[in-house]
Structures are given as structure tokens and as C-alpha cells.
Design a protein around this motif. Structure first.
Motif, PDB file in Angstrom:
ATOM      1  N   UNK A  67    -149.875  32.046 -32.695  1.00 51.88           N
ATOM      2  CA  UNK A  67    -148.655  32.113 -31.898  1.00 51.88           C
ATOM      3  C   UNK A  67    -148.197  33.563 -31.747  1.00 51.88           C
ATOM      4  N   UNK A  68    -147.502  33.829 -30.652  1.00 53.61           N
ATOM      5  CA  UNK A  68    -146.922  35.152 -30.395  1.00 53.61           C
ATOM      6  C   UNK A  68    -145.448  35.107 -30.804  1.00 53.61           C
ATOM      7  N   UNK A  69    -145.086  35.918 -31.794  1.00 53.66           N
ATOM      8  CA  UNK A  69    -143.701  35.927 -32.270  1.00 53.66           C
ATOM      9  C   UNK A  69    -142.736  36.484 -31.224  1.00 53.66           C
ATOM     10  N   UNK A  70    -143.209  37.370 -30.372  1.00 57.29           N
ATOM     11  CA  UNK A  70    -142.349  37.925 -29.313  1.00 57.29           C
ATOM     12  C   UNK A  70    -142.030  36.841 -28.279  1.00 57.29           C
ATOM     13  N   UNK A  71    -143.015  35.996 -27.944  1.00 57.55           N
ATOM     14  CA  UNK A  71    -142.774  34.890 -27.020  1.00 57.55           C
ATOM     15  C   UNK A  71    -141.691  33.978 -27.582  1.00 57.55           C
ATOM     16  N   UNK A  72    -141.791  33.680 -28.874  1.00 57.67           N
ATOM     17  CA  UNK A  72    -140.817  32.792 -29.507  1.00 57.67           C
ATOM     18  C   UNK A  72    -139.412  33.390 -29.445  1.00 57.67           C
ATOM     19  N   UNK A  73    -139.296  34.703 -29.667  1.00 59.40           N
ATOM     20  CA  UNK A  73    -137.996  35.364 -29.615  1.00 59.40           C
ATOM     21  C   UNK A  73    -137.412  35.363 -28.197  1.00 59.40           C
ATOM     22  N   UNK A  74    -138.254  35.561 -27.206  1.00 61.66           N
ATOM     23  CA  UNK A  74    -137.782  35.624 -25.826  1.00 61.66           C
ATOM     24  C   UNK A  74    -137.501  34.249 -25.236  1.00 61.66           C
ATOM     25  N   UNK A  75    -138.367  33.297 -25.484  1.00 65.90           N
ATOM     26  CA  UNK A  75    -138.275  31.977 -24.848  1.00 65.90           C
ATOM     27  C   UNK A  75    -137.540  30.936 -25.690  1.00 65.90           C
ATOM     28  N   UNK A  76    -137.267  31.266 -26.942  1.00 69.40           N
ATOM     29  CA  UNK A  76    -136.627  30.314 -27.859  1.00 69.40           C
ATOM     30  C   UNK A  76    -137.450  29.041 -28.029  1.00 69.40           C
TER      31      UNK A  76
END
Length: 104
Positions: A67-76
Motif C-alpha cells: 500500500x501507498x501511505x501517501x495515497x491513504x493520507x490524501x484519499x482517506x
């Protein structure tokens, strides 16, 4: 499902079409927009702590997508797992110690 008419449509923006095609779901931004010759595996946001090496075989197991942690931060949301060899995006930050491609 595509209908017979869509098979004859042209891509309005070929560059965008290529970026869409090479960017996996779960990536924070378009693949290939990061620094040259870098991949997601080398990024601090590549969540290798939660990825697993594939079953061992000749030469060891390969690194599985993570998983991409930046994606999770941006997309919730967590999004899909990104293959380690995907070209990096504009949010690339070098990891201090990237995970090896093959387990020893």
C-alpha cells in the motif's frame, strides 16, 4: 464492456492515456512523474512493513505489492497495493533503507 462504437474512438490526450494505463489503483499520483529512475519500492511511503515476500523459490521470494501511505493520507482510504517496480510519482521521498527486491 465496450460497445462497437467505442472501439473506433480516438484517445483525446495520448499522454494522459499512457499515464492512466501505467498507474495502478492506490497510487498517490501518476506513475512516472517522480524523479527519474526511481520506483515506489525506494519511496518512504511504500508500506513495506506490511508487505510480504512471496513464497520462496529459486533465488528467494520476490517483494509483493504494498500500500501507498501517501495515497491513504490524501484519499482517506487504503486503496490498492502498488507493485514495487512501479515508476515513482511526484510525492516520492527517498526511503532511508528501501526493502530488497528479493529476500535472502
Amino acid at each position: 464492456m465496450t460497445d462497437s462504437m467505442s472501439l473506433h474512438l480516438t484517445q483525446p490526450n495520448a499522454d494522459l492515456g499512457h499515464m492512466i494505463a501505467r498507474t495502478p489503483s492506490g497510487m498517490a499520483f501518476w506513475s512516472g512523474t517522480g524523479p527519474g529512475n526511481t520506483t515506489c519500492r525506494e519511496c518512504v511511503f511504500f508500506d513495506h512493513q506490511h508487505s510480504y515476500y512471496a513464497k520462496k523459490g529459486i533465488g528467494g521470494g520476490s517483494l509483493k505489492p504494498a500500500k501507498c501511505k501517501k495515497f491513504k493520507a490524501l484519499a482517506q482510504s487504503s486503496g490498492g497495493a502498488v507493485p514495487h517496480d512501479t515508476r515513482s510519482c511526484k510525492y516520492f521521498e527517498p526511503a532511508p533503507v528501501p526493502p530488497p527486491v528479493v529476500s535472502k
